[in-house]
Design a protein around this motif. Structure first.
Motif, PDB file in Angstrom:
ATOM      1  N   ASP A 540     -10.663   0.013  -8.206  1.00 52.09           N
ATOM      2  CA  ASP A 540     -11.647  -0.650  -8.822  1.00 52.09           C
ATOM      3  C   ASP A 540     -12.258  -1.774  -7.955  1.00 52.09           C
ATOM      4  O   ASP A 540     -13.714  -1.854  -7.915  1.00 52.09           O
ATOM      5  CB  ASP A 540     -11.351  -1.374 -10.167  1.00 52.09           C
ATOM      6  CG  ASP A 540     -11.316  -0.497 -10.981  1.00 52.09           C
ATOM      7  OD1 ASP A 540     -11.128   0.944 -11.399  1.00 52.09           O
ATOM      8  OD2 ASP A 540     -10.581  -0.866 -11.906  1.00 52.09           O
ATOM      9  N   LEU A 541     -11.473  -2.191  -6.849  1.00 49.03           N
ATOM     10  CA  LEU A 541     -12.160  -2.894  -5.908  1.00 49.03           C
ATOM     11  C   LEU A 541     -13.037  -2.303  -5.096  1.00 49.03           C
ATOM     12  O   LEU A 541     -14.057  -2.588  -4.555  1.00 49.03           O
ATOM     13  CB  LEU A 541     -11.163  -3.412  -5.016  1.00 49.03           C
ATOM     14  CG  LEU A 541      -9.994  -5.040  -5.791  1.00 49.03           C
ATOM     15  CD1 LEU A 541      -8.862  -5.125  -4.616  1.00 49.03           C
ATOM     16  CD2 LEU A 541     -11.342  -6.472  -5.826  1.00 49.03           C
ATOM     17  N   LEU A 542     -12.591  -0.828  -4.547  1.00 42.60           N
ATOM     18  CA  LEU A 542     -13.442  -0.633  -3.727  1.00 42.60           C
ATOM     19  C   LEU A 542     -14.772  -0.848  -4.230  1.00 42.60           C
ATOM     20  O   LEU A 542     -15.549   0.007  -3.381  1.00 42.60           O
ATOM     21  CB  LEU A 542     -13.119   1.074  -3.514  1.00 42.60           C
ATOM     22  CG  LEU A 542     -13.504   1.975  -1.996  1.00 42.60           C
ATOM     23  CD1 LEU A 542     -13.743   0.534  -0.817  1.00 42.60           C
ATOM     24  CD2 LEU A 542     -12.915   2.945  -1.927  1.00 42.60           C
ATOM     25  N   ILE A 566      -5.797  -5.945   0.996  1.00 43.95           N
ATOM     26  CA  ILE A 566      -4.202  -6.237   1.786  1.00 43.95           C
ATOM     27  C   ILE A 566      -4.133  -6.981   1.023  1.00 43.95           C
ATOM     28  O   ILE A 566      -2.997  -8.181   0.843  1.00 43.95           O
ATOM     29  CB  ILE A 566      -4.699  -6.293   2.694  1.00 43.95           C
ATOM     30  CG1 ILE A 566      -4.789  -4.383   3.849  1.00 43.95           C
ATOM     31  CG2 ILE A 566      -3.637  -6.783   4.077  1.00 43.95           C
ATOM     32  CD1 ILE A 566      -4.835  -4.270   4.873  1.00 43.95           C
ATOM     33  N   MET A 567      -5.057  -8.308   1.074  1.00 46.60           N
ATOM     34  CA  MET A 567      -4.936  -9.394   0.820  1.00 46.60           C
ATOM     35  C   MET A 567      -4.655  -9.053  -0.423  1.00 46.60           C
ATOM     36  O   MET A 567      -3.545 -10.360  -0.918  1.00 46.60           O
ATOM     37  CB  MET A 567      -6.078 -10.443   0.719  1.00 46.60           C
ATOM     38  CG  MET A 567      -5.527 -12.100   0.206  1.00 46.60           C
ATOM     39  SD  MET A 567      -7.158 -12.480   0.598  1.00 46.60           S
ATOM     40  CE  MET A 567      -8.847 -11.990  -0.890  1.00 46.60           C
ATOM     41  N   ASN A 568      -5.084  -9.262  -1.895  1.00 51.75           N
ATOM     42  CA  ASN A 568      -4.997  -8.984  -2.929  1.00 51.75           C
ATOM     43  C   ASN A 568      -3.118  -8.539  -3.362  1.00 51.75           C
ATOM     44  O   ASN A 568      -2.479  -9.413  -4.123  1.00 51.75           O
ATOM     45  CB  ASN A 568      -5.719  -8.315  -3.728  1.00 51.75           C
ATOM     46  CG  ASN A 568      -6.689  -9.012  -4.074  1.00 51.75           C
ATOM     47  OD1 ASN A 568      -7.051 -10.195  -3.814  1.00 51.75           O
ATOM     48  ND2 ASN A 568      -7.744  -8.526  -4.097  1.00 51.75           N
ATOM     49  N   ALA A 569      -2.481  -7.241  -2.802  1.00 49.94           N
ATOM     50  CA  ALA A 569      -1.455  -6.408  -2.320  1.00 49.94           C
ATOM     51  C   ALA A 569      -0.721  -7.836  -1.958  1.00 49.94           C
ATOM     52  O   ALA A 569       0.440  -7.865  -3.030  1.00 49.94           O
ATOM     53  CB  ALA A 569      -1.330  -5.759  -2.126  1.00 49.94           C
ATOM     54  N   LEU A 582       2.405  -0.825  -3.214  1.00 51.45           N
ATOM     55  CA  LEU A 582       0.941  -1.109  -4.310  1.00 51.45           C
ATOM     56  C   LEU A 582      -0.035  -0.609  -3.395  1.00 51.45           C
ATOM     57  O   LEU A 582      -1.353   0.574  -4.849  1.00 51.45           O
ATOM     58  CB  LEU A 582       0.769  -2.777  -4.643  1.00 51.45           C
ATOM     59  CG  LEU A 582       1.684  -3.569  -5.611  1.00 51.45           C
ATOM     60  CD1 LEU A 582       1.254  -4.829  -5.247  1.00 51.45           C
ATOM     61  CD2 LEU A 582       1.655  -2.848  -6.653  1.00 51.45           C
ATOM     62  N   ILE A 583      -0.231  -0.572  -2.586  1.00 50.80           N
ATOM     63  CA  ILE A 583      -1.731   0.388  -1.902  1.00 50.80           C
ATOM     64  C   ILE A 583      -1.246   1.577  -1.367  1.00 50.80           C
ATOM     65  O   ILE A 583      -2.592   2.174  -1.099  1.00 50.80           O
ATOM     66  CB  ILE A 583      -2.462  -0.398  -0.979  1.00 50.80           C
ATOM     67  CG1 ILE A 583      -2.064  -1.335   0.169  1.00 50.80           C
ATOM     68  CG2 ILE A 583      -2.847  -1.934  -1.651  1.00 50.80           C
ATOM     69  CD1 ILE A 583      -2.887  -2.106   0.968  1.00 50.80           C
ATOM     70  N   GLY A 584      -0.130   2.185  -1.609  1.00 48.03           N
ATOM     71  CA  GLY A 584       0.021   3.598  -1.250  1.00 48.03           C
ATOM     72  C   GLY A 584      -0.135   3.385   0.233  1.00 48.03           C
ATOM     73  O   GLY A 584      -0.438   4.346   1.120  1.00 48.03           O
ATOM     74  N   ILE A 585       0.588   2.669   1.214  1.00 47.67           N
ATOM     75  CA  ILE A 585       0.452   2.759   2.431  1.00 47.67           C
ATOM     76  C   ILE A 585       1.472   2.695   3.498  1.00 47.67           C
ATOM     77  O   ILE A 585       2.433   1.212   2.112  1.00 47.67           O
ATOM     78  CB  ILE A 585      -0.748   2.267   3.428  1.00 47.67           C
ATOM     79  CG1 ILE A 585      -0.326   0.850   3.210  1.00 47.67           C
ATOM     80  CG2 ILE A 585      -1.793   2.984   3.104  1.00 47.67           C
ATOM     81  CD1 ILE A 585      -1.600  -0.344   4.273  1.00 47.67           C
ATOM     82  N   ASN A 586       2.192   2.782   4.288  1.00 47.65           N
ATOM     83  CA  ASN A 586       3.778   1.970   5.066  1.00 47.65           C
ATOM     84  C   ASN A 586       3.362   0.644   5.600  1.00 47.65           C
ATOM     85  O   ASN A 586       2.280   0.265   5.570  1.00 47.65           O
ATOM     86  CB  ASN A 586       4.444   3.256   5.717  1.00 47.65           C
ATOM     87  CG  ASN A 586       3.705   3.195   7.192  1.00 47.65           C
ATOM     88  OD1 ASN A 586       3.511   2.164   7.720  1.00 47.65           O
ATOM     89  ND2 ASN A 586       3.267   4.130   7.470  1.00 47.65           N
ATOM     90  N   SER A 587       5.073   0.193   5.091  1.00 50.99           N
ATOM     91  CA  SER A 587       4.632  -0.770   5.529  1.00 50.99           C
ATOM     92  C   SER A 587       4.534  -1.417   7.037  1.00 50.99           C
ATOM     93  O   SER A 587       3.949  -2.929   7.166  1.00 50.99           O
ATOM     94  CB  SER A 587       6.140  -1.904   5.295  1.00 50.99           C
ATOM     95  OG  SER A 587       7.396  -0.376   6.061  1.00 50.99           O
TER      96      SER A 587
END
Length: 603
Positions: A540-542, A566-569, A582-587
């Protein structure tokens, strides 16, 4: 030879939306070592092993956590096209001796085990030697250049595996040097001798060759020699055209390292089971006195410290955000203390009017002030005498009361309002606040001497977002109580539980409890859906960041949204790997982008 040639078909699979409990139950009810995790199209996306189950149990993983949130080792997936030789070079370093196998499309096709591979290879080796001998006897050269006896000897001698050949009556014909090295036995002591004699004299404990001579069938056994080597012995019969047994070819492979690996795994499993038993006992010991839901390791560690502190008379300052359960921790300390059978008095320092707080805490005598009770009144500190007093929201105390509270802590006595006589009391003080007392002391709004007197042992209760493994168990506990109270049969869908798990929970456990009660009471169906929840997730942030009419540089606006995500995650997860998930990308992508935004000072 490839993995597809020796793998076995797997009968069990799981999906990402299955729970950790589902996986543990499947392992418990079946003799399996690994279970593939597939998506709806049967593509192999991960694999969970029995070791993963034990490790997660030791870490206190919630039974209700979904498999998609577990950290699993994707190295336990191999391709069916992988050559056995390539795998053999690396299997000793592998964490698991069992692997899930995928095909070229990425779909699950079977399970591969090291031991099955060895057995298959032994049979293959013996088959090749048998075929070679038949070719020598028949003169058939269809396979290429015909080997003479000298060349055949060279082939056998150069074999990495031990080879032992007898005739149909178990008389020794051929032994290669690898057999000597593996077994520690000498060729000169065994050549031209019968296997019955060698077994009787103790050269070997039991003979796979003799088993073949007796039953005319291939045979595989495990043996250990005086060298300490553990081997897999595979013997195969060779018959003539009249079906008479003419030779027995035995292949001996050293599997000592495999056994050592299996023994190490077994030791690790026993050790983890021991740890699990200890943790279970510790958890039961901690939680049997109060209705505390604590599965996350962070919370368990806090309770362990609280349990130790409870046995002494030290003053404890409990810190943490609002709604984290500071009062529950205070009650836990009281229940585990030597004062557990005495009074536990809770005082909300922020809820009592400033002009009444002194008389409430310390009491007053007859005629102390206008409106005072004719008989006077005992204060809450006196009521708590012999027990524990819990000063919640201690940061709200007025400065003049802080002075008197310090005196109570230092001298162990109270003076009622309107009296000059002190009264001795024996009270243990626990205090809690969600405010920054250290900052308040610098601002002179809280006395430094009282702060240091209260914070002999500070305990910080972590916010719910930092102990996410407690979320689903808490939801289930609140739901069970509400179902019992209102005679409901309501449940949360997997999507709803995932949404609750991923939510930020600024109001912590209190907010979680209120939301669960709200949706249980308000939902019209027995199944509570994600859409029923009055919460918003990171996605929902987007929408929130794009909800404006200003026109700006597209790249910059996208970067602002990405930086905020990224900051919130990272703030919620506390580490790169979990934040990336959490946001669906690799580390690695998460790390690179976070570093970039830090350098741009956007975080």
């Amino acid at each position: 030879m490839k993995v597809m040639d020796v793998m076995i078909k797997g009968n069990f699979t799981l999906k990402e939306d299955n729970t950790f409990y589902d996986a543990a139950r499947l392992f418990s009810n079946n003799k399996i070592q690994v279970i593939p995790i597939i998506d709806e199209k049967k593509f192999l996306i991960n694999v969970i092993s029995k070791n993963d189950i034990i490790e997660n149990i030791v870490q206190g993983t919630s039974p209700n956590i979904l498999l998609k949130f577990l950290s699993l080792d994707k190295e336990n997936i191999i391709s069916e096209d992988l050559r056995i030789d390539d795998y053999m070079n690396n299997y000793i370093n592998a964490k698991e001796s069992y692997k899930a196998v995928k095909n070229a499309e990425g779909k699950f096709v079977g399970v591969f085990s090291v031991r099955d591979m060895f057995k298959h290879e032994f049979a293959s080796e013996v088959e090749k030697i048998s075929e070679l001998k038949k070719r020598l006897e028949s003169g058939n050269n269809s396979g290429g250049v015909l080997l003479n006896c000298t060349e055949l000897d060279a082939v056998i001698e150069s074999s990495f595996d031990g080879i032992y050949v007898t005739d149909g009556k178990a008389n020794t014909l051929k032994i290669n040097k690898s057999y000597e090295y593996i077994t520690g036995l000498k060729r000169k002591d065994m050549m031209n001798r019968n296997m019955y004699e060698l077994q009787k004299e103790g050269f070997i404990s039991r003979s796979s060759t003799l088993m073949v001579v007796e039953n005319k069938k291939s045979n595989t056994i495990e043996q250990e020699f005086s060298t300490g080597k553990k081997v897999l012995v595979s013997s195969n019969p060779i018959f003539d055209e009249k079906n008479n047994l003419t030779m027995v070819v035995t292949n001996v492979r050293d599997i000592t390292e495999l056994y050592e690996l299996e023994e190490q795994i077994a030791k690790n499993m026993k050790l983890t089971e021991k740890y699990y038993s200890e943790i279970s006992a510790m958890r039961s010991e901690y939680l049997n006195l109060l209705d505390i839901i604590a599965v996350d390791k962070t919370m368990i560690d806090l309770l362990e410290v609280a349990k130790r502190v409870a046995k002494v008379e030290t003053t404890v300052l409990i810190l943490g955000e609002t709604g984290t359960g500071k009062e529950v921790v205070a009650k836990f300390i009281h229940k585990n203390s030597l004062r557990e059978d005495k009074n536990f008095i809770r005082i909300n320092c922020g809820a009592i009017p400033h002009n009444l707080i002194e008389s409430e805490l310390f009491g007053y005598v007859k005629g102390a002030f206008t409106g005072a009770n004719n008989q006077g009144k005992i204060g809450l500190f006196e009521v708590a005498d012999g027990g524990t007093i819990f000063l919640d929201e201690i940061g709200e105390l007025p400065l003049d009361i802080q002075v008197k509270l310090l005196n109570v802590l230092e001298e162990g006595e109270v003076v009622r309002v309107g009296s000059l006589k002190s009264i001795k009391i024996d009270v243990r003080v626990l205090a809690a606040t969600n405010r920054n007392l250290e900052k308040m002391t610098r601002e002179k709004s809280f006395r430094a001497d009282l702060y240091y007197r209260l914070s002999v042992v500070p305990l910080t209760v972590p916010p719910l977002r930092e102990r996410r493994e407690d979320i689903v168990p808490l939801v289930q506990d609140f739901l069970a109580k509400l179902n019992m109270k209102y005679n409901f049969e309501k449940t949360f869908t997997v999507e709803a539980l995932n949404a609750l798990y991923n939510y930020d929970w600024p109001g912590n456990v209190r907010e979680l409890k209120n939301i669960v009660e709200r949706v249980v009471v308000m939902s019209s169906n027995n199944q509570i859906l994600k859409s029923d929840l009055p919460i918003k997730n990171f996605q929902d942030l987007l929408e929130k960041n794009n909800d404006h009419d200003e026109i700006g540089n597209l790249k910059h606006e996208v970067e602002k949204v990405e930086a905020k995500l990224i900051m919130n995650a990272f703030n919620n997860a506390g580490n790169v790997r979990d934040a990336a998930k959490l946001i669906g990308i690799n580390s690695s992508t998460f790390f690179r982008k976070r570093k970039m935004y830090l350098e741009k000072k956007m975080l």
